[in-house]
Design an enzyme around this catalytic site. Structure first.
Site, PDB file in Angstrom:
ATOM      1  N   SER A 188      32.393  17.237   8.947  1.00 44.19           N
ATOM      2  CA  SER A 188      32.453  16.102   9.872  1.00 44.19           C
ATOM      3  C   SER A 188      31.118  15.954  10.594  1.00 44.19           C
ATOM      4  O   SER A 188      30.889  14.933  11.244  1.00 44.19           O
ATOM      5  CB  SER A 188      33.581  16.295  10.888  1.00 44.19           C
ATOM      6  OG  SER A 188      33.528  17.588  11.465  1.00 44.19           O
ATOM      7  N   LYS A 224      35.728  26.927   3.992  1.00 41.90           N
ATOM      8  CA  LYS A 224      36.863  26.024   3.789  1.00 41.90           C
ATOM      9  C   LYS A 224      36.470  25.023   2.714  1.00 41.90           C
ATOM     10  O   LYS A 224      35.324  24.583   2.659  1.00 41.90           O
ATOM     11  CB  LYS A 224      37.203  25.281   5.085  1.00 41.90           C
ATOM     12  CG  LYS A 224      38.321  24.235   4.903  1.00 41.90           C
ATOM     13  CD  LYS A 224      38.741  23.611   6.219  1.00 41.90           C
ATOM     14  CE  LYS A 224      37.891  22.465   6.655  1.00 41.90           C
ATOM     15  NZ  LYS A 224      37.806  21.321   5.715  1.00 41.90           N
ATOM     16  N   GLU A 245      45.899  17.749   6.665  1.00 39.76           N
ATOM     17  CA  GLU A 245      45.324  16.589   7.366  1.00 39.76           C
ATOM     18  C   GLU A 245      46.030  15.304   6.945  1.00 39.76           C
ATOM     19  O   GLU A 245      46.248  15.057   5.749  1.00 39.76           O
ATOM     20  CB  GLU A 245      43.820  16.472   7.059  1.00 39.76           C
ATOM     21  CG  GLU A 245      43.194  15.243   7.744  1.00 39.76           C
ATOM     22  CD  GLU A 245      41.678  15.249   7.803  1.00 39.76           C
ATOM     23  OE1 GLU A 245      41.050  16.232   7.367  1.00 39.76           O
ATOM     24  OE2 GLU A 245      41.117  14.243   8.295  1.00 39.76           O
TER      25      GLU A 245
HETATM   26  O1  KIV Z   1      35.085  18.518   8.632  1.00 36.46           O
HETATM   27  C1  KIV Z   1      35.927  18.756   9.499  1.00 36.46           C
HETATM   28  O2  KIV Z   1      35.675  18.679  10.710  1.00 36.46           O
HETATM   29  C2  KIV Z   1      37.265  19.117   9.057  1.00 36.46           C
HETATM   30  C3  KIV Z   1      38.333  19.248  10.086  1.00 36.46           C
HETATM   31  C4  KIV Z   1      38.692  17.916  10.622  1.00 36.46           C
HETATM   32  C5  KIV Z   1      39.519  19.964   9.585  1.00 36.46           C
HETATM   33  O3  KIV Z   1      37.480  19.319   7.907  1.00 36.46           O
END
Ligand code: KIV
Length: 279
Positions: free
Chosen positions: A47, A115, A184
């Protein structure tokens, strides 16, 4: 007692226990503050493509970008579980490529885990990374890196077939070795089904209270962008107003020569109180 960062097995062990709190973060200054606030985990999310780079999506974020911001965040944390997001095309090409890039985020960034987005199709990459000793957090439902394929940032899993797909994706990711799972943009009942059917904590964003924890983008919960008001978001501060007011006050005082006044200026005779403190 000295506070220690949760390890990935400890994080996994929080399944069904006290709700886990995760926020995104991109720099050392905010990292220090979110740690002081007592979050369980910090995610350097891709993000950053939106809130740091202003790019309108996450697709242009690179491994070097995430490694750099992870290093910045790691410098501000003393004892908080730190996860680095794998950006678009850093894990989809091959499992070997995925492992190499995950390794960079651990070695260069100092992350404790990575992640990555996607369901069954990402299982080989997850398996390869986990087999090398790197904990992986999965991410299913509305996966922003696939927004072109979804036709926009749309809630996923609304039809029976789509709900089944989300559940199967979640199970495949956990089967491949993920120690936790971001859910999400999915309906509350689908989140409840996934949370009940996987043995690892689910961390929701736009996925209702039926999860083992919650995550929000830090700048969103702080209210940095008054134009961004999705249904799932609750703003806990109004930073947009605060920043405009503070910078506006500074500008006005500079223009009227009210700042700096004598109390913010140095004299010739140096006093202890005038030392410029190191941060
Ligand atoms: O990129 C991000 O901030 C995310 C979160 C919203 C889970 O993947």
């Amino acid at each position: 007692m000295e506070h220690k960062a949760l390890t990935a097995p400890e994080f996994r062990g929080r399944k069904g226990g006290a709700p886990l709190v995760m926020v995104t973060c991109y720099d050392a200054s905010f990292a220090r503050l979110v740690e002081a606030a007592g979050v369980d985990a910090v995610l350097v999310g891709d993000s950053l493509g939106n809130v740091i780079q202003g790019g309108g999506s996450t697709l242009r974020v690179t491994v070097a970008d995430v490694a750099y911001h992870t290093r910045c965040v790691a410098a501000g944390l003393k004892a908080t579980h730190l996860i680095a997001d794998m950006p678009f095309l850093s894990y989809q090409v091959s499992a070997e490529d995925a492992l190499r890039n995950a390794g960079r985020l651990i070695q260069e960034g100092g992350a404790h885990a990575v992640k990555l987005e996607g369901g069954a199709r990402t299982a080989p990459a997850i398996r390869k990374i986990v087999d090398a000793g790197i904990p992986v957090m999965g991410h299913v439902g509305l996966t922003p890196q696939s927004f072109h394929q979804f036709g926009g940032y749309k809630v996923q899993g609304r039809s029976e077939a789509a709900a089944r797909q989300v559940i199967e994706d979640a199970e495949a990711v956990v089967e491949a070795g993920a120690y936790s799972l971001v859910l999400e943009g999915i309906p509350a009942d689908v989140a409840a089904t996934v949370t009940a059917s996987v043995p690892v904590p689910t961390i929701g964003i736009g996925a209702s209270r039926n999860c083992d924890g919650q995550v929000l983008v830090l700048y969103d919960l702080l209210g940095m962008d008054e134009r961004f008001e999705p249904k799932f978001l609750k703003k806990y501060a109004s930073f947009a107003d605060d920043v405009r007011r503070a910078v506006g006050d500074f500008a006005a005082e500079v223009r009227t020569r009210a700042f700096p006044d004598d109390s913010h200026s140095f004299g010739r005779a140096r006093q202890n109180s005038e030392r410029r403190e190191k941060r």
